[in-house]
Design an enzyme around this catalytic site. Structure first.
Site: not given
Ligand SMILES: Cc1cc2nc3c(=O)[nH]c(=O)nc-3n(C[C@H](O)[C@H](O)[C@H](O)COP(=O)(O)O)c2cc1C
Length: 393
Positions: A205-207
């Site tokens: 995923t990402n932030r």
């Protein structure tokens, strides 16, 4: 839109007075100038230092001891809105009867600003005919009443009387202040980062926290739009939004594409993964069978489809989170994807981008560039919506 507005926050003496701290914080986050006015009763429940420290000005509570010789008329005339949260039965009765017995009631009577009252009290008090008569009298005079909610009350009782949520109370302030300039629009907003499974327990995923997308949805609802929020995160959605959930880039694509044509404005604030594992496993991979090279494949870029298939009534807004060459990369994306507006931010800048409550963005369109300096995400949301309205003129 609440930004820069002067809000007199009246606090009267009930158990729910401690919740006024949260209301104050939310108004401040949205850029309001908050002047807290406390009754002497409210000081039995919370300390004035807390509110003085959080608000734009120190607490005011006396008609006689302020620097200003006529504090109630100054407050009443300068207020853009007066919010009383919580409003006690005593405060409601005194205001309805037109009696100015303390700074808060005197300010209410000395003002022509819109007033929002948020009553909180035990069920028996709330249902008492005298209180209900006073509520009706005030409603007939145009005062906005945010009814208390059902739930647990002080002393363990259950019934109607709890102060409505901070979000409801602050939204009511927005509604009386904010222009209904998006009332004819259907707006779709995406929020959060997608999760691309490696196996049933692992994902990449990402932030992205979803905060900017949620702030846009909240601002759009406050300005009268019908809002659909397609989200990957589990956060409290703004009241009045239709919420649709998605997890992966593929989910997000199918949800957005299934309802895109019904929307006038599509704001793609979600951080959609660029890559996904090529062969996600059906079963949890054993440590021993995990390959040291995870094979990835690009996700399908449906923003291109939205841009290319844009209907005449549609405005498409993309986001670009960059770490270098912000303007160049954003401009390239704007043109390549046939977008109307791109919101670009340098996620390496201090207090900007993922997870923060603040953001600093560059808005790019064919009409030119505008920088929104470091501000709360809600203020940035309103600037994005302002840019959309300008483009649609
Ligand atoms: C423990 C306690 C809790 C109270 N909670 C409430 C309340 O939730 N709502 C209310 O209308 N009055 C409540 N009261 C009564 C008010 O505090 C009282 O009417 C007081 O005069 C209100 O003052 P004010 O309106 O000037 O702040 C409570 C009183 C006590 C002792």
């Amino acid at each position: 839109m609440i930004s820069g507005k002067k809000v007199v926050l009246g606090i009267s003496g009930g158990i729910a007075a401690y919740k006024a701290v949260d209301v104050c914080r939310r108004l401040m986050e949205q850029g309001a100038h908050v002047v807290p006015v406390m009754t002497s009763g409210s000081k039995k429940f919370i300390g004035e230092v807390t509110l003085s420290a959080l608000a734009s000005e120190p607490v005011k509570s006396s008609l006689w001891e302020e620097d200003d010789p006529i504090p109630h008329t100054t407050l009443g005339q300068e207020a853009d809105v007066i919010l009383v949260a919580p409003a006690t039965a005593r405060l409601i009765g005194t205001y309805a009867a037109g009696i100015s017995s303390d700074l808060l009631t005197a300010t209410l009577l000395a003002s022509r600003a819109p007033v929002v009252l948020c009553p909180a009290m035990h069920t028996e008090m709330w249902e008492h005919p005298a209180v209900q008569d006073n509520i009706r009298t005030l409603q007939n005079r145009g005062v906005v009443i945010i009814a208390p909610e059902d739930g647990k009350l002080a002393g363990g009782d259950i019934g109607q009387g709890r102060l409505a949520s901070t979000q409801s109370n602050v939204s009511a302030v927005e509604r009386v202040l904010v222009p209904n300039d998006l009332a004819d629009l259907k707006i779709l907003v995406t929020a959060g980062g997608t999760r691309e499974p490696i196996d049933p327990v692992r994902f990449i995923t990402n932030r992205s926290s979803g905060k900017q997308g949620y702030a846009i949805a909240e601002a759009a609802v406050a300005r009268g739009a019908a809002v659909t929020l397609v989200t990957t995160v589990d956060r409290e959605a703004p009241i009045g939004t239709q919420v649709l959930c998605a997890e992966t880039a593929d989910d997000l694509r199918s949800v957005v594409m299934s309802c895109a044509e019904n929307h006038d404005v599509i704001i793609m604030a979600a951080a959609v993964a660029d890559f996904q594992p090529a062969n996600p496993a059906d079963q949890k991979l054993k440590k021993t069978s995990l390959s040291s090279n995870l094979e990835l494949e690009p996700t399908y870029d449906f923003l291109v489809d939205l841009g290319e298939g844009k209907l005449p009534h549609q405005t498409i807004v993309g986001f670009a989170a960059e770490t270098e060459e912000l303007e160049k990369n954003a401009k390239d994306k704007l043109e390549r994807k046939n977008l109307d507006l791109i919101v670009a931010n340098d996620v390496t800048a201090p207090n900007t981008g993922f997870s923060y409550d603040t953001n600093e963005v560059l808005l790019l369109s064919d009409e030119g560039n505008t920088t929104v300096p470091l501000s709360s995400k809600r203020v940035v949301a309103d600037r994005i919506l302002d840019a959309v309205t300008e483009l649609r003129k």
